[in-house]
Design a protein around this motif. Structure first.
Motif, PDB file in Angstrom:
ATOM      1  N   MET A   1       0.843  -1.190   0.000  1.00  0.00           N
ATOM      2  CA  MET A   1       0.000   0.000   0.000  1.00  0.00           C
ATOM      3  C   MET A   1       0.881   1.243   0.000  1.00  0.00           C
ATOM      4  O   MET A   1       2.075   1.173   0.299  1.00  0.00           O
ATOM      5  N   LYS A   2       0.291   2.386  -0.341  1.00  0.00           N
ATOM      6  CA  LYS A   2       0.997   3.656  -0.337  1.00  0.00           C
ATOM      7  C   LYS A   2       0.731   4.396   0.970  1.00  0.00           C
ATOM      8  O   LYS A   2      -0.350   4.294   1.554  1.00  0.00           O
ATOM      9  N   ALA A   3       1.731   5.185   1.396  1.00  0.00           N
ATOM     10  CA  ALA A   3       1.590   5.957   2.621  1.00  0.00           C
ATOM     11  C   ALA A   3       2.579   7.122   2.604  1.00  0.00           C
ATOM     12  O   ALA A   3       3.567   7.117   1.850  1.00  0.00           O
ATOM     13  N   LEU A   4       2.307   8.110   3.447  1.00  0.00           N
ATOM     14  CA  LEU A   4       3.194   9.264   3.613  1.00  0.00           C
ATOM     15  C   LEU A   4       4.188   8.913   4.726  1.00  0.00           C
ATOM     16  O   LEU A   4       3.799   8.753   5.882  1.00  0.00           O
TER      17      LEU A   4
ATOM     18  N   HIS B   1      -9.501  23.057   0.808  1.00  0.00           N
ATOM     19  CA  HIS B   1      -8.833  22.494  -0.369  1.00  0.00           C
ATOM     20  C   HIS B   1      -8.998  20.977  -0.354  1.00  0.00           C
ATOM     21  O   HIS B   1      -8.913  20.357   0.704  1.00  0.00           O
ATOM     22  N   ALA B   2      -9.229  20.406  -1.526  1.00  0.00           N
ATOM     23  CA  ALA B   2      -9.458  18.962  -1.652  1.00  0.00           C
ATOM     24  C   ALA B   2      -8.389  18.328  -2.534  1.00  0.00           C
ATOM     25  O   ALA B   2      -7.989  18.892  -3.568  1.00  0.00           O
ATOM     26  N   PHE B   3      -7.943  17.139  -2.118  1.00  0.00           N
ATOM     27  CA  PHE B   3      -6.916  16.413  -2.856  1.00  0.00           C
ATOM     28  C   PHE B   3      -7.244  14.922  -2.850  1.00  0.00           C
ATOM     29  O   PHE B   3      -7.946  14.431  -1.963  1.00  0.00           O
ATOM     30  N   ALA B   4      -6.691  14.202  -3.817  1.00  0.00           N
ATOM     31  CA  ALA B   4      -6.743  12.743  -3.817  1.00  0.00           C
ATOM     32  C   ALA B   4      -5.584  12.218  -2.970  1.00  0.00           C
ATOM     33  O   ALA B   4      -4.601  12.928  -2.732  1.00  0.00           O
ATOM     34  N   LEU B   5      -5.701  10.975  -2.518  1.00  0.00           N
ATOM     35  CA  LEU B   5      -4.643  10.396  -1.695  1.00  0.00           C
ATOM     36  C   LEU B   5      -3.277  10.468  -2.378  1.00  0.00           C
ATOM     37  O   LEU B   5      -2.270  10.763  -1.731  1.00  0.00           O
ATOM     38  N   ASP B   6      -3.248  10.197  -3.692  1.00  0.00           N
ATOM     39  CA  ASP B   6      -1.951  10.204  -4.371  1.00  0.00           C
ATOM     40  C   ASP B   6      -1.436  11.621  -4.636  1.00  0.00           C
ATOM     41  O   ASP B   6      -0.364  11.797  -5.226  1.00  0.00           O
ATOM     42  N   GLN B   7      -2.194  12.641  -4.178  1.00  0.00           N
ATOM     43  CA  GLN B   7      -1.719  14.027  -4.223  1.00  0.00           C
ATOM     44  C   GLN B   7      -1.270  14.498  -2.834  1.00  0.00           C
ATOM     45  O   GLN B   7      -1.246  15.691  -2.549  1.00  0.00           O
TER      46      GLN B   7
ATOM     47  N   ASP C   1       2.147  20.659   0.665  1.00  0.00           N
ATOM     48  CA  ASP C   1       2.672  21.949   0.208  1.00  0.00           C
ATOM     49  C   ASP C   1       1.657  23.058   0.453  1.00  0.00           C
ATOM     50  O   ASP C   1       2.012  24.147   0.933  1.00  0.00           O
ATOM     51  N   VAL C   2       0.405  22.793   0.154  1.00  0.00           N
ATOM     52  CA  VAL C   2      -0.639  23.800   0.366  1.00  0.00           C
ATOM     53  C   VAL C   2      -0.832  24.076   1.846  1.00  0.00           C
ATOM     54  O   VAL C   2      -0.896  25.234   2.283  1.00  0.00           O
ATOM     55  N   PHE C   3      -0.892  23.023   2.654  1.00  0.00           N
ATOM     56  CA  PHE C   3      -1.134  23.208   4.089  1.00  0.00           C
ATOM     57  C   PHE C   3       0.043  23.903   4.767  1.00  0.00           C
ATOM     58  O   PHE C   3      -0.146  24.750   5.645  1.00  0.00           O
TER      59      PHE C   3
ATOM     60  N   ASP D   1      -4.357  30.631   1.030  1.00  0.00           N
ATOM     61  CA  ASP D   1      -5.583  30.952   1.773  1.00  0.00           C
ATOM     62  C   ASP D   1      -6.262  29.652   2.228  1.00  0.00           C
ATOM     63  O   ASP D   1      -7.454  29.441   2.035  1.00  0.00           O
ATOM     64  N   ALA D   2      -5.462  28.801   2.853  1.00  0.00           N
ATOM     65  CA  ALA D   2      -5.937  27.469   3.256  1.00  0.00           C
ATOM     66  C   ALA D   2      -6.183  27.391   4.749  1.00  0.00           C
ATOM     67  O   ALA D   2      -5.489  28.020   5.545  1.00  0.00           O
ATOM     68  N   LEU D   3      -7.180  26.599   5.123  1.00  0.00           N
ATOM     69  CA  LEU D   3      -7.374  26.205   6.517  1.00  0.00           C
ATOM     70  C   LEU D   3      -6.958  24.745   6.655  1.00  0.00           C
ATOM     71  O   LEU D   3      -5.862  24.439   7.071  1.00  0.00           O
ATOM     72  N   LYS D   4      -7.859  23.836   6.290  1.00  0.00           N
ATOM     73  CA  LYS D   4      -7.535  22.407   6.334  1.00  0.00           C
ATOM     74  C   LYS D   4      -7.718  21.809   4.946  1.00  0.00           C
ATOM     75  O   LYS D   4      -8.561  22.262   4.159  1.00  0.00           O
ATOM     76  N   VAL D   5      -6.927  20.780   4.666  1.00  0.00           N
ATOM     77  CA  VAL D   5      -7.054  20.073   3.406  1.00  0.00           C
ATOM     78  C   VAL D   5      -7.834  18.779   3.640  1.00  0.00           C
ATOM     79  O   VAL D   5      -7.688  18.142   4.692  1.00  0.00           O
ATOM     80  N   VAL D   6      -8.680  18.438   2.704  1.00  0.00           N
ATOM     81  CA  VAL D   6      -9.450  17.201   2.748  1.00  0.00           C
ATOM     82  C   VAL D   6      -8.858  16.266   1.698  1.00  0.00           C
ATOM     83  O   VAL D   6      -8.872  16.570   0.511  1.00  0.00           O
ATOM     84  N   ILE D   7      -8.324  15.125   2.150  1.00  0.00           N
ATOM     85  CA  ILE D   7      -7.623  14.205   1.267  1.00  0.00           C
ATOM     86  C   ILE D   7      -8.429  12.909   1.198  1.00  0.00           C
ATOM     87  O   ILE D   7      -8.626  12.233   2.220  1.00  0.00           O
TER      88      ILE D   7
END
Length: 348
Positions: free
Chosen positions: A1-4, A319-325, A331-333, A340-346
């Motif tokens: 599996m992929k992970a950060l 801001h919204a992103f896919a897992l592979d992003q 970078d945005v967070f 102009d970001a608060l939280k990102v939704v992945i």
């Protein structure tokens, strides 16, 4: 599996890791459908949390679907959609029995283990220990993009900010730091009857957002004398409560200067270096100071409030992103002002 994966201060990658699997009978495995990034993750990347070692999968917030259950798990089933919160609780040890799972003895005395002491939630799958007393099954009326913010930031602002500071009806509350956790404190201070809420920040965009979250007044600390302005807004007395939601010495010391005699300072920010505590000045003013790691004991209450439209959790996600992003999301967070970001939704 992929992970950060964290590789040491300043180093991370989205890469292949071994699949999450059951280890203990009380475990479940959850397919991560939605996750996010926390300011604490940025602190880890700066090297502020030495307990996080190279090779650790980061992240401590998730909404997902159960794919496997351990042999001792009877109240949860494959296919259940659950909130995986930042704090893991065995439900049986001394701290858990007194509603302080942030210090659960069964997981080593610190309930925050995901992305800290074990692999975390910024991954395609995650192993969840002590699942029956840790995760929350979600109603269909609450979306993933709403529920994800009850994993950490909303209960943190509410418990460690508003509750620890004992906000009372009629109180004046100043929140220093209008990032996601500060906004959580702003959004929930009214639940305990705060008469006025004042947001303090360097960012005009965050101050503008704070009004939508419930701030009555805003103060830009880059252009205004914060103490003078707070005194003006509180008829020269100072605030009843100051909530520190940044995590640097300067903002903590500022908070101690903004409260009236008998006032309360609640430190919520994660500090990476020592802070001067001016007890020679504070003792005579009867100032109370609290600190803490979120327990997550208010999550069921917050879920009810969310389900009945008494709080708006979706407003945190900008801001919204896919897992592979995942790397783009970081970078945005990490450059929130620029984007102009608060939280990102992945999400998947």
């Amino acid at each position: 599996m992929k992970a950060l994966v964290f590789h040491g201060p300043g180093e991370k990658s989205w890469t292949d890791v071994p699949d999450a699997r059951l280890v203990d009978p009380t475990d479940i495995v959850v397919r991560v459908d939605t996750t996010t990034i926390c300011g604490t993750d940025l602190h880890i990347l700066k090297g502020d949390v030495p307990a996080v070692t190279a090779g650790r999968v980061l992240g401590h917030e998730a909404v997902g679907t159960i794919t496997e259950v351990g042999s001792a798990v009877s109240d949860l089933s494959v296919g259940d959609r659950v909130l995986v919160p930042a704090i893991t609780s065995c439900g049986k040890c001394g701290p858990c029995k007194v509603a302080m799972p942030s210090h659960c003895a069964s997981v080593g005395g610190i309930g925050w283990i995901f992305g800290h002491l074990i692999d975390g939630t910024q991954a395609e799958y995650v192993r969840v220990p002590y699942a029956e007393t840790s995760v929350h099954r979600l109603p269909e009326t609450i979306s993933n993009a709403e529920a994800i913010f009850l994993a950490d930031i909303l209960p943190t602002g509410f418990e460690i900010g508003v509750q620890n500071a004992a906000v009372r009806p009629g109180d004046s509350v100043v929140v220093v730091g209008a990032g996601p956790v500060g906004l959580s404190a702003i959004a929930t201070a009214g639940l305990f009857g705060a008469a006025s809420v004042i947001a303090v920040d360097l960012s005009d965009s965050r101050l503008k957002r704070s009004v939508a979250f419930g701030a009555d007044q805003t103060v830009n600390s880059g252009r205004e004398d914060v103490r003078a302005r707070i005194m003006e807004l509180t008829d020269g007395h100072g605030a009843d409560v100051a909530i520190e939601a940044v995590g640097i010495p300067e903002t903590f010391e500022l908070c101690t200067q903004l409260v009236r005699p008998g006032g309360r300072v609640a430190n919520v920010g994660v500090h990476g270096r020592p802070v001067t505590l001016r007890l020679d000045e504070l003792w005579i003013s009867n100032i109370s100071i609290t600190t803490g790691l979120v327990n997550g004991t208010t999550v069921p209450k917050l879920l009810d409030l969310l389900a009945h439209n008494k709080i708006d959790a979706s407003a945190f996600g900008t801001h919204a992103f896919a897992l592979d992003q995942m790397l783009d999301a970081y970078d945005v967070f990490a450059n929130a002002d620029t984007h102009d970001a608060l939280k990102v939704v992945i999400s998947r």
